[in-house]
Design a protein around this motif. Structure first.
Motif, PDB file in Angstrom:
ATOM      1  N   ASN A 216       1.175  -1.671  -0.726  1.00 23.39           N
ATOM      2  CA  ASN A 216       0.109   0.297   0.090  1.00 23.39           C
ATOM      3  C   ASN A 216       0.799   1.475  -0.175  1.00 23.39           C
ATOM      4  OD1 ASN A 216      -2.310  -1.170  -0.361  1.00 23.39           O
ATOM      5  ND2 ASN A 216      -2.406  -1.935   2.137  1.00 23.39           N
ATOM      6  N   GLN A 217       2.413   1.311  -1.023  1.00 19.62           N
ATOM      7  CA  GLN A 217       2.932   2.142  -1.319  1.00 19.62           C
ATOM      8  C   GLN A 217       3.600   3.282   0.663  1.00 19.62           C
ATOM      9  OE1 GLN A 217      -0.264   4.609  -3.200  1.00 19.62           O
ATOM     10  NE2 GLN A 217       1.287   4.641  -4.603  1.00 19.62           N
ATOM     11  N   MET A 218       3.564   1.793   1.126  1.00 17.42           N
ATOM     12  CA  MET A 218       4.487   2.366   2.402  1.00 17.42           C
ATOM     13  C   MET A 218       5.542   2.143   3.224  1.00 17.42           C
ATOM     14  SD  MET A 218       3.288   1.594   6.577  1.00 17.42           S
ATOM     15  CE  MET A 218       3.568   2.637   8.054  1.00 17.42           C
ATOM     16  N   LYS A 219       7.000   2.417   2.654  1.00 16.70           N
ATOM     17  CA  LYS A 219       8.256   2.021   2.837  1.00 16.70           C
ATOM     18  C   LYS A 219       8.770   3.065   4.077  1.00 16.70           C
ATOM     19  CE  LYS A 219      12.088   2.290  -0.188  1.00 16.70           C
ATOM     20  NZ  LYS A 219      12.842   2.431  -1.930  1.00 16.70           N
ATOM     21  N   VAL A 220       9.816   2.455   4.623  1.00 15.92           N
ATOM     22  CA  VAL A 220       9.857   2.556   6.032  1.00 15.92           C
ATOM     23  C   VAL A 220      10.954   1.957   6.017  1.00 15.92           C
ATOM     24  CG1 VAL A 220       9.908   2.602   8.933  1.00 15.92           C
ATOM     25  CG2 VAL A 220       7.970   3.000   7.317  1.00 15.92           C
ATOM     26  N   LYS A 221      12.262   3.426   6.246  1.00 12.40           N
ATOM     27  CA  LYS A 221      13.549   3.569   6.848  1.00 12.40           C
ATOM     28  C   LYS A 221      13.848   3.085   7.877  1.00 12.40           C
ATOM     29  CE  LYS A 221      14.838   4.140   1.998  1.00 12.40           C
ATOM     30  NZ  LYS A 221      15.324   4.999   0.726  1.00 12.40           N
ATOM     31  N   ILE A 222      14.882   2.422   8.526  1.00 12.04           N
ATOM     32  CA  ILE A 222      15.560   2.366  10.123  1.00 12.04           C
ATOM     33  C   ILE A 222      17.018   1.483   9.936  1.00 12.04           C
ATOM     34  CG2 ILE A 222      15.438   1.048  12.134  1.00 12.04           C
ATOM     35  CD1 ILE A 222      12.417   0.756  11.542  1.00 12.04           C
ATOM     36  N   ILE A 223      17.766   2.334  10.578  1.00  9.77           N
ATOM     37  CA  ILE A 223      18.910   1.707  11.165  1.00  9.77           C
ATOM     38  C   ILE A 223      19.178   1.330  12.406  1.00  9.77           C
ATOM     39  CG2 ILE A 223      19.624   3.443   9.246  1.00  9.77           C
ATOM     40  CD1 ILE A 223      20.598   5.422  11.030  1.00  9.77           C
ATOM     41  N   ASN A 224      20.530   0.802  12.553  1.00 10.83           N
ATOM     42  CA  ASN A 224      20.510   0.195  14.274  1.00 10.83           C
ATOM     43  C   ASN A 224      21.575   1.153  14.873  1.00 10.83           C
ATOM     44  OD1 ASN A 224      22.670  -0.869  12.512  1.00 10.83           O
ATOM     45  ND2 ASN A 224      23.432  -1.903  13.621  1.00 10.83           N
TER      46      ASN A 224
ATOM     47  N   GLU B 277      18.590  -8.168  14.006  1.00 12.05           N
ATOM     48  CA  GLU B 277      18.426  -9.092  13.916  1.00 12.05           C
ATOM     49  C   GLU B 277      16.843  -9.196  13.107  1.00 12.05           C
ATOM     50  OE1 GLU B 277      17.022 -13.271  15.982  1.00 12.05           O
ATOM     51  OE2 GLU B 277      17.362 -11.893  17.225  1.00 12.05           O
ATOM     52  N   ILE B 278      16.626  -9.598  12.057  1.00 15.49           N
ATOM     53  CA  ILE B 278      15.052  -9.380  11.183  1.00 15.49           C
ATOM     54  C   ILE B 278      14.520 -10.967  12.072  1.00 15.49           C
ATOM     55  CG2 ILE B 278      14.450 -10.072   8.827  1.00 15.49           C
ATOM     56  CD1 ILE B 278      16.319  -8.080   7.505  1.00 15.49           C
ATOM     57  N   THR B 279      13.473 -10.767  11.702  1.00 16.46           N
ATOM     58  CA  THR B 279      13.015 -12.068  12.759  1.00 16.46           C
ATOM     59  C   THR B 279      11.378 -11.747  12.272  1.00 16.46           C
ATOM     60  OG1 THR B 279      11.923 -13.278  14.748  1.00 16.46           O
ATOM     61  CG2 THR B 279      12.679 -10.308  14.978  1.00 16.46           C
ATOM     62  N   GLU B 280      10.634 -12.624  13.149  1.00 18.52           N
ATOM     63  CA  GLU B 280       9.077 -12.467  12.432  1.00 18.52           C
ATOM     64  C   GLU B 280       7.867 -12.170  13.743  1.00 18.52           C
ATOM     65  OE1 GLU B 280       7.730 -15.820  11.084  1.00 18.52           O
ATOM     66  OE2 GLU B 280       5.375 -15.326  11.471  1.00 18.52           O
ATOM     67  N   SER B 281       7.542 -11.059  13.872  1.00 15.88           N
ATOM     68  CA  SER B 281       6.452 -10.591  14.737  1.00 15.88           C
ATOM     69  C   SER B 281       4.923 -10.182  14.822  1.00 15.88           C
ATOM     70  CB  SER B 281       6.623  -8.899  15.463  1.00 15.88           C
ATOM     71  OG  SER B 281       5.974  -8.738  16.409  1.00 15.88           O
ATOM     72  N   ASN B 282       4.309 -11.476  15.281  1.00 17.90           N
ATOM     73  CA  ASN B 282       2.779 -11.100  15.320  1.00 17.90           C
ATOM     74  C   ASN B 282       2.451 -11.651  13.202  1.00 17.90           C
ATOM     75  OD1 ASN B 282       2.029 -10.724  17.531  1.00 17.90           O
ATOM     76  ND2 ASN B 282       2.267  -8.152  16.605  1.00 17.90           N
ATOM     77  N   GLY B 283       3.349 -12.725  12.350  1.00 15.53           N
ATOM     78  CA  GLY B 283       3.174 -13.299  11.516  1.00 15.53           C
ATOM     79  C   GLY B 283       3.544 -11.630   9.542  1.00 15.53           C
TER      80      GLY B 283
ATOM     81  N   LYS C  63      14.408  -6.923  14.944  1.00 10.35           N
ATOM     82  CA  LYS C  63      14.501  -6.817  16.740  1.00 10.35           C
ATOM     83  C   LYS C  63      15.818  -5.659  16.967  1.00 10.35           C
ATOM     84  CE  LYS C  63      13.803 -10.245  19.068  1.00 10.35           C
ATOM     85  NZ  LYS C  63      14.193 -11.658  20.224  1.00 10.35           N
ATOM     86  N   LEU C  64      15.692  -4.670  17.126  1.00 14.63           N
ATOM     87  CA  LEU C  64      17.021  -4.010  18.158  1.00 14.63           C
ATOM     88  C   LEU C  64      17.568  -4.106  19.283  1.00 14.63           C
ATOM     89  CD1 LEU C  64      16.555  -0.658  15.723  1.00 14.63           C
ATOM     90  CD2 LEU C  64      18.341  -2.805  15.044  1.00 14.63           C
ATOM     91  N   THR C  65      18.949  -4.616  19.671  1.00 15.35           N
ATOM     92  CA  THR C  65      19.083  -4.998  21.265  1.00 15.35           C
ATOM     93  C   THR C  65      19.783  -4.515  21.754  1.00 15.35           C
ATOM     94  OG1 THR C  65      18.003  -6.996  20.531  1.00 15.35           O
ATOM     95  CG2 THR C  65      19.142  -6.689  22.474  1.00 15.35           C
ATOM     96  N   TYR C  66      19.894  -3.197  22.649  1.00 12.91           N
ATOM     97  CA  TYR C  66      20.999  -2.665  23.439  1.00 12.91           C
ATOM     98  C   TYR C  66      20.968  -3.240  25.067  1.00 12.91           C
ATOM     99  CZ  TYR C  66      23.732   0.515  25.230  1.00 12.91           C
ATOM    100  OH  TYR C  66      25.010   0.958  26.519  1.00 12.91           O
ATOM    101  N   LEU C  67      22.182  -3.233  25.195  1.00 12.36           N
ATOM    102  CA  LEU C  67      22.540  -4.097  26.458  1.00 12.36           C
ATOM    103  C   LEU C  67      22.778  -2.912  27.490  1.00 12.36           C
ATOM    104  CD1 LEU C  67      22.574  -5.815  28.593  1.00 12.36           C
ATOM    105  CD2 LEU C  67      25.090  -6.625  27.879  1.00 12.36           C
ATOM    106  N   SER C  68      22.237  -2.074  27.984  1.00 14.98           N
ATOM    107  CA  SER C  68      22.966  -1.290  28.590  1.00 14.98           C
ATOM    108  C   SER C  68      23.293  -1.223  30.035  1.00 14.98           C
ATOM    109  CB  SER C  68      21.963  -0.497  28.991  1.00 14.98           C
ATOM    110  OG  SER C  68      22.077   1.011  29.630  1.00 14.98           O
ATOM    111  N   PRO C  69      24.820  -1.589  29.965  1.00 11.13           N
ATOM    112  CA  PRO C  69      25.120  -1.301  31.510  1.00 11.13           C
ATOM    113  C   PRO C  69      25.146  -0.955  32.172  1.00 11.13           C
ATOM    114  CG  PRO C  69      27.564  -0.575  30.279  1.00 11.13           C
ATOM    115  CD  PRO C  69      26.412  -0.798  29.550  1.00 11.13           C
TER     116      PRO C  69
END
Ligand code: GLA
Length: 380
Positions: free
Chosen positions: A54-62, A148-154, A159-165
């Motif tokens: 439906n013409q939606m495009k989203v870009k995200i960086i890690n 991490e490229i994954t699947e959520s709700n089909g 998924k972006l993870t950050y461990l804050s010490p």
């Protein structure tokens, strides 16, 4: 419709991972990865590109878990990118305005950077006059997140993870935060937060995207029409720190219970607008119970773009871009001027740990922090 068969195609083309989910209605969403830029320390930052039917495009960086762009059609089908951002990684490294980023551990201000938890006093990094803002000097917006490229709700998800010490920016506990981004064929950008800690700490992250539904860099947001489902807001002092009470919006420029143009009252002779230099306040959603609810709508009449914000959070910081002053040179070399975009940061109220009557932002070992916010785009 909306029901996805488990037809998951996952393959690699060169260094690009493509994940495609096809639904029963032949609708599909793709997610692929490409190189984005290199930090001074040599770390390669990746960009993740979602596209739907439906013409939606989203870009995200890690880097910063930043939403770089959200492209959506207007009522005539013309595509625009509706969030502020930069053309390259250097822009985001130098950015002072938190464009598109996840801010945390705690979004917004903590008075004098101080709080107590279980009888112990903590002193956080001070980075906004005498206060702590958006997680400190090197908040989550300046961190490299593990993708991490994954699947959520089909749906395909990032998924972006950050461990804050323990001790980072003064916060106690090793905190693990996962932010999962997904888009749907209903033109939703879905953000899920999941956090755990090994010591009691405070956590209140949010996404800091700057929206302009005419398109980033296309004028100001004063004609945007806003509705906030909130009878109350939390007034602030000169330093933008909440006073601790809830104040009725009725009869004030803070009343967005019915849709109102943002520019209609923004320059009113009002004490709270003066301290905020415009709108820069937290609204208290009506009937909050932690389930996903529609909290805010935003409409831009000329393009016809309409955005609905659903959230599990109790509040929203509506910030009308009052500190933008033309010095941020953004995408396509556009200078982003005063009030040329606005933020709708869904979260717990600012400075919650210093106001016991605000919902708690404490996270303890063994507990799971879970929040969800959806920005849904359509036209009318
Ligand atoms: C938030 C705050 C504002 C400002 C911006 C970043 O939205 O509420 O006061 O600090 O972030 O410039």
């Amino acid at each position: 419709m909306g029901l996805y068969m488990n037809k998951l195609i996952n393959f690699i083309v060169g260094s690009t991972l493509i994940l495609l989910i096809t639904g029963c209605d032949d609708k599909s969403i793709s997610l692929y990865e490409e190189d984005y830029g290199v930090l001074d320390n040599g770390i390669l930052i990746k960009q993740y590109i979602f596209e739907n039917d439906n013409q939606m495009k989203v870009k995200i960086i890690n880097y910063g878990a930043i939403v770089v762009s959200i492209e959506v059609p207007d009522k005539k089908g013309k595509i625009n990118d509706v969030v502020l951002g930069y053309d390259s990684i250097d822009g985001y490294v130098q950015d002072p305005s938190y464009f598109g980023a996840i801010v945390g551990r705690v979004g917004n201000r903590i008075s004098k950077g101080k709080f107590s938890l279980d009888g112990k006093d903590y002193a956080l990094a001070i980075n906004n006059n005498e206060n702590h803002l958006h997680g400190g000097i090197q908040g989550f917006n300046k961190k490299v997140w593990t993708p991490e490229i994954t699947e959520s709700n089909g749906l395909p998800a990032l998924k972006l993870t950050y461990l804050s010490p323990d001790g980072e920016e003064g916060y106690p506990g090793n905190l693990n935060l996962e932010v999962t981004y997904t888009i749907s064929n209903k033109n939703e950008l879905i953000i899920d937060y999941f956090g755990t800690t090994d010591k009691a700490t405070i956590l209140n992250p949010t996404n800091h995207s700057y929206f302009n539904l005419s398109g980033a860099g296309n004028g100001d947001i004063l004609d945007h029409v806003l509705k906030i489902n909130a009878d109350y807001f939390t007034p602030v002092d000169k330093g933008l720190i909440p006073l601790g009470n809830h104040e009725s919006v009725l009869g004030t420029p803070m009343d967005f219970l019915n849709p109102k143009k943002i520019g209609e009252r923004i320059n009113n002779d009002d004490n709270q607008l003066k301290v905020g230099l415009g709108y820069d306040h937290n609204w208290v959603f009506n009937n909050w119970d932690g389930t996903l609810k529609l909290g805010v709508t935003l409409f831009e009449p000329e393009s016809g773009r309409f955005m609905e914000v659903f959230t599990t959070e109790p509040g929203v910081q509506f910030y009308s871009g009052n500190f933008l002053d033309g010095t941020n040179i953004g995408k396509n070399q556009k200078a982003y001027q005063y009030r040329s975009a606005l933020c709708l940061e869904t979260d717990h109220f600012p400075d919650s740990q210093n106001n016991s009557n605000f919902p708690s932002v404490v996270l303890r070992p063994g507990e799971e922090y879970k929040q969800k916010t959806i920005y849904q785009f359509s036209t009318k």
